[in-house]
Write an enzyme that holds these catalytic residues in place. Structure first.
Site, PDB file in Angstrom:
ATOM      1  N   ASP A   1      39.069  48.766  41.667  1.00 53.85           N
ATOM      2  CA  ASP A   1      39.556  47.454  42.079  1.00 53.85           C
ATOM      3  C   ASP A   1      40.160  46.790  40.839  1.00 53.85           C
ATOM      4  OD1 ASP A   1      39.915  44.811  42.839  1.00 53.85           O
ATOM      5  OD2 ASP A   1      38.033  44.704  43.975  1.00 53.85           O
ATOM      6  N   HIS A   2      41.475  46.574  40.869  1.00 51.69           N
ATOM      7  CA  HIS A   2      42.163  46.053  39.684  1.00 51.69           C
ATOM      8  C   HIS A   2      41.770  44.611  39.371  1.00 51.69           C
ATOM      9  CE1 HIS A   2      44.922  46.757  36.527  1.00 51.69           C
ATOM     10  NE2 HIS A   2      45.684  47.626  37.168  1.00 51.69           N
ATOM     11  N   ARG A   3      41.050  43.954  40.278  1.00 51.11           N
ATOM     12  CA  ARG A   3      40.610  42.584  40.017  1.00 51.11           C
ATOM     13  C   ARG A   3      39.441  42.549  39.045  1.00 51.11           C
ATOM     14  NH1 ARG A   3      39.477  40.669  46.042  1.00 51.11           N
ATOM     15  NH2 ARG A   3      38.478  42.739  45.968  1.00 51.11           N
TER      16      ARG A   3
END
Length: 454
Positions: A424-426
């Site tokens: 998850d790039h967040r």
């Protein structure tokens, strides 16, 4: 005089909202005992038999086979003799599950047996008349009903506990429910009460586990095809919804690297040459993952439901993909970071066997914080998997196969695998994800590196 008590579908797992009726195990008019399974249902996690906490005569059952029933909705009604064997949950609507340690209590409804055997309109129930003579009015229309209630079995009072999960936990841990005081509404015994009793040493000696009626698991029949459309039901429906949500909500990215697993395989052969349980490749990879997550804790996390924060999980609950009779499932190894490689192997083997037999419980299929996906067992090299929502990361491992490889400056045949990492790039940037994957690859290529981390 007997009264009718209503048993509602309890919460069968963490966050489950409903279940599909697979098979009814009792008929209307049948006499049942306390804790006798009355219906087999399929949730998003497993197919389980649901025991009824009341003993008496079944007066109605709600829902046809294949119909979805919501948690807290009526399941069956039972005519119970006054003072006879029945649980005593609160008479209010079921409260939502607040944590892993709680269960939704099923409300009971007491009413005299007037009109017994007559189906109630609009409730989806199915009832059968049992000894109901009627007096006729003008035109032969029945205007009154007098009941000859069937004999209801008498027996000892039952402690106030509704959830079959709580009963099963107490049975497995040797806890006498009658000796507990419930912390739930009106003294309802919750899962937390049983766990506190176990921690306090109240439990007696636990016998070897045997399959119980309340915990039996079976496999549902294949979905029927009508007009070329296969209905999404049960597990398949839950998987579709979860993967769809993950794809919509999580900005996922994937990176991958080829790794020389020759030394890892040599280590495994060395370990398995000594007395003791065999160590699987999956167990070694699981151990590598727990060490890697200790170095990169950002990846053992999840984003809050409203997207306003990131939850860092203190423990690694390691999920792994397993193919069962009902399809792909993800059992969870609890507190994987505290287990040795041998212990990880034993738990992975146990859960894998349970997955194959369709015997996984809802608790064993929920609560994961990181997933390990060994798709190499299908003979493929790589994949870009969808994250197991709400988890933030997943490591995929392809098949280990002999390939030409430059080793110490010379061309050699080595055992090579592809590692892919979806995140998850967040929760992190590419540097963190790349650092995690590189560390895992280094441990695969040089497993002795793990000694520095232990």
């Amino acid at each position: 005089m007997p009264v009718v008590r209503e048993f509602r579908l309890p919460d069968l797992g963490e966050g489950l909202t409903g279940a599909e009726v697979v098979r009814w195990m009792v008929e209307v008019g049948e006499v049942i005992a306390v804790d006798q399974p009355v219906v087999e249902v399929e949730t998003a996690k497993a197919v389980v038999e649901v025991p009824c906490p009341y003993g008496g005569v079944v007066t109605a059952r709600y829902g046809e086979e294949g119909e979805e029933i919501a948690v807290g909705a009526p399941l069956v009604t039972v005519a119970v003799a006054s003072g006879g064997p029945a649980a005593s949950p609160p008479a209010a609507s079921p409260a939502p599950s607040s944590s892993v340690a709680s269960s939704s209590p099923a409300a009971e409804v007491e009413r005299p047996l007037v009109g017994y055997g007559v189906a109630e309109p609009g409730r989806g129930g199915r009832r059968r008349r049992v000894g109901v003579p009627a007096s006729a009015g003008a035109g032969g229309v029945a205007v009154a009903v007098t009941v000859r209630a069937p004999a209801v079995p008498a027996g000892p009072a039952v402690v106030p506990v509704i959830s079959p999960l709580v009963r099963r936990l107490a049975r497995e841990q040797g806890v006498d429910l009658a000796a507990l005081t419930g912390s739930g509404p009106d003294g309802l015994i919750m899962r937390a009460d049983v766990e506190r009793a176990v921690a306090a040493g109240v439990a007696g000696p636990v016998a070897a586990p045997v399959p119980s009626a309340g915990a039996a698991v079976s496999v549902s029949a294949p979905a029927s095809v009508q007009g070329g459309v296969v209905p999404l039901r049960g597990l398949r429906k839950a998987v579709a919804e979860k993967l769809g949500r993950s794809h919509r909500e999580i900005p996922a990215a994937t990176c991958w690297v080829d790794a020389d697993a020759t030394e890892l395989m040599a280590l495994r052969r060395q370990l398995n040459a000594t007395p003791g349980p065999k160590v699987s490749v999956l167990a070694l990879l699981a151990r590598i993952c727990t060490v890697a997550l200790a170095r990169f804790p950002e990846l053992n996390s999840s984003v809050t439901a409203d997207g306003s924060g990131i939850v860092r999980h203190p423990a690694v609950h390691l999920g792994f993909a397993a193919q069962g009779e009902r399809g792909l499932v993800v059992p969870v190894v609890r507190d994987a970071q505290g287990r040795s490689t041998e212990q990880l192997g034993e738990e992975l083997a146990r859960l894998t066997e349970a997955a194959r037999g369709g015997a996984l419980t809802p608790a064993e299929l929920t609560g994961g914080t990181f997933t390990l996906n060994n798709y190499g067992v299908f003979g493929v090299d790589g994949s870009t998997p969808i994250l197991n929502h709400p988890e933030a990361a997943m490591l995929g491992v392809g098949r280990i196969v002999a390939k030409p490889w430059v080793h110490q400056g010379e061309l050699a045949v080595r055992e090579v695998t592809q590692l892919s990492f979806t995140f998850d790039h967040r929760v992190c940037d590419g540097g963190t994800a790349g650092g995690f994957l590189r560390f895992v690859a280094d441990c695969v290529e040089q497993p002795g590196m793990l000694l520095r981390q232990l």
